[in-house]
Design an enzyme around this catalytic site. Structure first.
Site, PDB file in Angstrom:
ATOM      1  N   GLU A   1       6.870  46.790 -32.053  1.00 40.48           N
ATOM      2  CA  GLU A   1       5.917  45.695 -32.045  1.00 40.48           C
ATOM      3  C   GLU A   1       5.206  45.554 -33.395  1.00 40.48           C
ATOM      4  OE1 GLU A   1       3.743  49.373 -30.554  1.00 40.48           O
ATOM      5  OE2 GLU A   1       5.750  48.497 -30.451  1.00 40.48           O
TER       6      GLU A   1
ATOM      7  N   GLN B   1      -6.480  46.331 -45.065  1.00 40.13           N
ATOM      8  CA  GLN B   1      -5.257  45.699 -45.552  1.00 40.13           C
ATOM      9  C   GLN B   1      -5.186  44.274 -44.986  1.00 40.13           C
ATOM     10  OE1 GLN B   1      -5.508  48.264 -43.436  1.00 40.13           O
ATOM     11  NE2 GLN B   1      -3.651  48.590 -42.206  1.00 40.13           N
ATOM     12  N   THR B   2      -4.624  43.359 -45.752  1.00 38.62           N
ATOM     13  CA  THR B   2      -4.645  41.936 -45.376  1.00 38.62           C
ATOM     14  C   THR B   2      -3.246  41.410 -45.099  1.00 38.62           C
ATOM     15  OG1 THR B   2      -4.608  41.320 -47.730  1.00 38.62           O
ATOM     16  CG2 THR B   2      -6.765  41.386 -46.625  1.00 38.62           C
ATOM     17  N   ARG B   3      -3.186  40.432 -44.194  1.00 38.13           N
ATOM     18  CA  ARG B   3      -1.944  39.765 -43.831  1.00 38.13           C
ATOM     19  C   ARG B   3      -2.240  38.332 -43.397  1.00 38.13           C
ATOM     20  NH1 ARG B   3      -0.602  43.979 -45.504  1.00 38.13           N
ATOM     21  NH2 ARG B   3       1.012  45.437 -44.792  1.00 38.13           N
TER      22      ARG B   3
ATOM     23  N   ASP C   1      23.392  38.224 -28.312  1.00 38.65           N
ATOM     24  CA  ASP C   1      22.462  39.313 -28.606  1.00 38.65           C
ATOM     25  C   ASP C   1      23.109  40.631 -28.202  1.00 38.65           C
ATOM     26  OD1 ASP C   1      19.189  39.331 -29.163  1.00 38.65           O
ATOM     27  OD2 ASP C   1      19.934  41.154 -28.196  1.00 38.65           O
TER      28      ASP C   1
ATOM     29  N   SER D   1      12.853  37.364 -44.767  1.00 38.69           N
ATOM     30  CA  SER D   1      11.537  37.954 -44.488  1.00 38.69           C
ATOM     31  C   SER D   1      10.692  38.033 -45.752  1.00 38.69           C
ATOM     32  CB  SER D   1      11.734  39.363 -43.922  1.00 38.69           C
ATOM     33  OG  SER D   1      10.533  40.096 -43.928  1.00 38.69           O
TER      34      SER D   1
ATOM     35  N   ALA E   1       1.704  43.959 -35.631  1.00 40.66           N
ATOM     36  CA  ALA E   1       0.258  44.159 -35.502  1.00 40.66           C
ATOM     37  C   ALA E   1      -0.405  43.271 -34.451  1.00 40.66           C
ATOM     38  CB  ALA E   1      -0.415  43.986 -36.859  1.00 40.66           C
TER      39      ALA E   1
ATOM     40  N   TYR F   1      14.649  47.577 -45.050  1.00 33.31           N
ATOM     41  CA  TYR F   1      14.651  46.237 -44.438  1.00 33.31           C
ATOM     42  C   TYR F   1      14.591  45.120 -45.483  1.00 33.31           C
ATOM     43  CZ  TYR F   1      13.069  42.398 -41.412  1.00 33.31           C
ATOM     44  OH  TYR F   1      12.944  41.212 -40.758  1.00 33.31           O
TER      45      TYR F   1
ATOM     46  N   ARG G   1      -0.711  40.802 -48.189  1.00 38.35           N
ATOM     47  CA  ARG G   1       0.429  39.874 -48.229  1.00 38.35           C
ATOM     48  C   ARG G   1      -0.008  38.528 -47.656  1.00 38.35           C
ATOM     49  NH1 ARG G   1       5.514  42.111 -45.481  1.00 38.35           N
ATOM     50  NH2 ARG G   1       5.820  43.064 -47.536  1.00 38.35           N
TER      51      ARG G   1
END
Length: 342
Positions: free
Chosen positions: A200, A229-231, A43, A127, A202, A158, A295
């Protein structure tokens, strides 16, 4: 579903990059728990800043954007889990697009080093940000299938880096016979990860805000966007199980690795408030970074190939995450140290 023990022998040297971070630290701990002792962890961060640190593991501070560092990391290794990337939550990736794209150097160098070292199999953590924004404009989003990544128009910065690196993995398999496996992570959360500082995601951010509001007596929380908003959010235990299963599988194409339990951000706040035993006034910042409108993960393919899909309930995972963040905040960030695994 094949178990990782069917692929990797206890005498094989295994490399985990990004091991000082959230998922990488958990993966090292998981492999140790399975009896693996020939583990190398790499790392960019100094060791004292790693979230989990195992003294019986070869722990290396390396900048894998440098070719020599990647060569050092891969030397003598048989299996690679490449989790290293410069990333964070939406507040970070929307404002650090160039830095996120520079992670392509990590995967490029690691693929080259893996090929030169004769690595048998290489795992790349991609991702859900590879998916086109036009397919994520509604809160009532249709779950994203793996095929929805093309025609390509991923998250700027990204997402493009992740999609490009997926293609590199494909072509290293085709041209150099380096076996690669790719998982598209969907919003992984859990203990021993970032919960403040701007990187960080959500679940951790909301836990921190609720804890701080309750402790201060302000009884108010700021929510980015309108909260509708949805996840979907995947607990770390599911992520580890799926990562190892995809690595051990025969599937060469990228697979979604995510929960299909869709919630609004307001519903996520409801869950955390319930865990905390508090009800807060909500203040919405409509100008804050908020990402796509909706998403969710379509788990048809992972279920077909592995006979399994992530299943930890959001409420259960969030309770464990909340308790850890609560204890960290109570102890004080200045006192945080890497967790040593005996």
């Amino acid at each position: 579903m094949k178990r990782i023990e069917e692929l990797i022998g206890k005498d094989d040297l295994v490399l985990v990059t990004g091991a000082g971070g959230f998922i990488g630290g958990h993966l090292i701990a998981e492999l140790r728990g399975k009896g693996y002792r020939r583990l190398r962890a790499a790392d960019l961060k100094p060791l004292q800043q790693w979230y989990q640190l195992s003294p019986d593991v070869e722990n290396l501070q390396l900048d894998l954007r440098e070719k020599a560092a990647a060569d050092r990391a891969a030397k003598g290794v048989r299996f690679v889990f490449n989790l290293a990337a410069d990333m964070g939550g939406m507040g970070f990736i929307e404002t650090h697009k160039a830095e996120c794209m520079l992670s392509v150097l990590i995967n490029t160098n690691m693929l080259l080093a893996a090929r030169a070292s004769g690595v048998e199999r290489f795992f790349f953590s991609s991702s859900a940000c590879v998916y086109a924004a036009e397919k994520q404009t509604s809160a009532a989003v249709t779950p994203l299938r793996e095929a929805d990544s093309y025609p390509a128009m991923p998250e700027d910065g990204y997402g493009w880096e992740k999609l490009f690196s997926e293609r590199m993995c494909r072509h290293f398999t085709e041209d150099f016979s380096l076996q690669t496996r790719v998982a598209r992570y969907h919003n992984v959360y859990g203990p021993y990860g970032t919960y403040d500082g701007g990187r960080e995601k959500a679940p951790a951010a909301i836990c921190r805000k609720v804890i701080a509001a309750k402790a201060s007596g302000r009884q108010e929380i700021e929510i980015w966007g309108d909260g509708e908003q949805t996840r979907s959010f995947m607990y770390i235990d599911d992520c580890l199980l799926g990562t190892n299963a995809i690595m051990a599988s025969d599937e060469r194409e990228p697979l979604n690795l995510g929960s299909d339990e869709l919630v609004t951000i307001n519903q996520l706040v409801d869950i955390v408030e319930d865990i905390a035993g508090v009800k807060l006034k909500r203040r919405y910042d409509l100008g804050a970074p908020k990402g796509v409108r909706g998403r969710n993960s379509d788990n048809t393919l992972i279920q077909a190939h592995l006979g399994w899909a992530p299943g930890v309930r959001l409420r259960d995972g969030m309770e464990k995450t909340y308790r850890w963040i609560h204890d960290e905040m109570r102890a004080g960030e200045s006192e945080r140290r890497a967790v040593f695994r005996a």
